[in-house]
Enzyme design. Structure first.
Site, mmCIF file in Angstrom:
data_model
loop_
_atom_site.group_PDB
_atom_site.id
_atom_site.type_symbol
_atom_site.label_atom_id
_atom_site.label_comp_id
_atom_site.label_asym_id
_atom_site.label_seq_id
_atom_site.Cartn_x
_atom_site.Cartn_y
_atom_site.Cartn_z
ATOM 1 C CG ASP A 1 10.855 -7.864 -1.652
ATOM 2 O OD1 ASP A 1 10.466 -7.322 -0.608
ATOM 3 O OD2 ASP A 1 11.665 -7.349 -2.444
ATOM 4 C CG ASP B 1 11.967 -0.632 0.341
ATOM 5 O OD1 ASP B 1 11.954 -1.304 1.387
ATOM 6 O OD2 ASP B 1 12.192 -1.126 -0.778
HETATM 7 C C1 GLA Z 1 12.419 -3.872 -1.779
HETATM 8 C C2 GLA Z 1 10.912 -3.896 -1.586
HETATM 9 C C3 GLA Z 1 10.233 -4.261 -2.890
HETATM 10 C C4 GLA Z 1 10.622 -3.259 -3.971
HETATM 11 C C5 GLA Z 1 12.133 -3.195 -4.100
HETATM 12 C C6 GLA Z 1 12.579 -2.093 -5.033
HETATM 13 O O1 GLA Z 1 12.948 -5.120 -2.034
HETATM 14 O O2 GLA Z 1 10.544 -4.792 -0.585
HETATM 15 O O3 GLA Z 1 8.839 -4.292 -2.731
HETATM 16 O O4 GLA Z 1 10.096 -2.010 -3.643
HETATM 17 O O5 GLA Z 1 12.761 -2.987 -2.831
HETATM 18 O O6 GLA Z 1 13.955 -2.000 -5.133
#
Ligand code: GLA
Length: 419
Positions: A227, A166
């Site tokens: 997300d 990430d």
């Molecule tokens: C980000 C990513 C998600 C998840 C969260 C975890 O938002 O895009 O897919 O992994 O972090 O904190």
């Protein structure tokens, strides 16, 4: 004539030069030749860490063991779902004082990650792990940035097969070299690990254009955008993003390097039966990774049937790996299509075609197209199958009329096999 000495000096210069010049080595790990399939904790289980209150839901060894077991016992593994991926919130807040190594939460992962990896591998599955390029993960646990080599080696030592990296708490400018560098370090461990990069999602958010050539070279898959959340609204925003930006995104998906629109929501709270079919069909059209995030013990049979629909999965996993596109919209019905196998001797592709209704006016919407309206021009026509009912619908020529009837916020999904 060149003497031995000058050949030696020449060789020495070349060696020195190679050490000074940045050598562009791609990931090229031979992995993810088809979009990865599996299960990941984040969308459904987020950062639940209170195992006393929520023993079945907290991010813990128990959750991942349980889901490895369920992937097999509920038939998902047979359908192709393979990776069990721990997302955020698996770490202690601090690294080990002496070794500086990452430490899995001692209470929630009391046996360490090797024993969990063994359990997952014993089930015939593969083990994935989340980390973050920056100083911290998005949920605030330690990130890799100052310990990249150590962490890459630790992942290999833990028998990890898939890494999601990430991009919270990091500078965008550092990512351009940092993500490729971490991929290189993963490779150097000698353990093959699928490498999922979130770097372009952060660039998009900041209004920067991702460098797809670099992504293709250095990552097996990458999160392009926001997300996904548990709602139709979130799903449609993502679908629209991929539709609107397809000219620059679609060409870059392919074997070994995939665009990732994020997890499947099926089996949770937000999508109806029809909307679940819709996500699965469009993910298959987009050659998207099929990564579920749900409680596999709670998935209703009709949703499980969608998740395990072999015909739909076969579209997603088609060996050509060509990502599909939104090709037209008529009366709020969108047509999405993807070239797939079999390909005729004359080079005509077969196609998966999805009709997505953006309508909510009650009745299923009946809409006719000619086959050539859909951009299907094979002179000998197509054999058509409904992918959700498995029904064979017969042979259609290019000027035949093809009528479909799509439920509100639903989908119909067909395979047009070129004859
Ligand atoms: C980000 C990513 C998600 C998840 C969260 C975890 O938002 O895009 O897919 O992994 O972090 O904190």
């Amino acid at each position: 004539m060149y003497g031995t000495r000058s050949i030696f000096l020449g060789g020495l210069c070349l060696l020195l030069l190679l050490q000074v010049l940045p050598v562009a080595v791609g990931l090229d790990n031979g992995l993810a030749l088809k979009p990865p399939m599996g299960w990941m904790s984040w969308e459904r289980f987020r950062c639940i860490t209170d195992c006393k209150l929520y023993p079945n839901e907290c991010i813990s060894e128990n959750l991942f063991r349980r889901h490895a077991d369920l992937l097999v016992s509920e038939g998902y593994a047979d359908a192709g779902y393979e990776y069990v991926i721990i997302d955020d919130c698996w770490l202690e807040k601090n690294r080990d004082n002496d070794t500086q190594k990452l430490v899995p939460d001692r209470k929630r992962f009391p046996n360490g990650l090797n024993s969990l990896a063994d359990h997952i591998h014993d089930k015939g599955l593969k083990f994935g792990l989340y980390q973050d390029f920056g100083t911290n993960t998005c949920a605030g646990y330690p990130g890799v940035i100052k310990h990249m080599q150590l962490d890459a080696q630790t992942f290999a030592d833990w028998d990890v097969d898939y890494v999601k990296l990430d991009g919270c708490y990091a500078n965008l400018t550092d990512m351009v070299n940092g993500y490729p560098e971490f991929g290189r370090l993963l490779n150097e461990t000698g353990r093959p690990m699928v490498y999922s990069c979130s770097w372009p999602a952060y660039q998009e958010e900041a209004g920067e254009m991702p460098d797809y050539e670099s992504l293709k070279k250095h990552c097996n898959l990458w999160r392009n955008w926001d997300d996904i959340d548990d709602s139709l609204e979130s799903l449609m925003q993502i679908i629209d993003y991929f539709g609107k930006n397809q000219d620059r995104i679609q060409p870059h998906g392919g074997p070994g390097h995939w665009n990732d629109p994020d997890m499947l929501l099926l089996g949770n709270y937000g999508l109806s039966y029809d909307q679940s079919k819709l996500q699965m069909a469009i993910w298959a059209i987009m050659a998207a990774p099929l990564i579920m995030s749900n409680d596999l013990a709670e998935v209703r049979p009709e949703i499980k049937a969608i998740l395990q629909n072999r015909d739909v999965i076969a579209v997603d996993q088609d060996e050509l790996g060509i990502q599909g596109r939104r090709v037209l919209t008529r009366n709020l019905i969108e047509v999405w299509k993807r070239p797939i196998t079999p390909v005729t001797k004359g080079g005509e592709h077969s196609y998966a075609v999805a009709f997505v209704s953006r309508r909510d006016d009650g009745a299923p919407y009946r809409i006719p197209f000619t086959v050539k309206d859909l951009g299907l021009n094979n002179a000998k026509g197509y054999k058509v199958q409904d992918l959700y009912s498995s029904r064979q619908l017969g042979v259609y020529q290019t000027d035949s009329q093809f009528i479909t009837r799509v439920n509100p916020n639903g989908v119909t999904f067909y395979k047009f096999t070129a004859l």
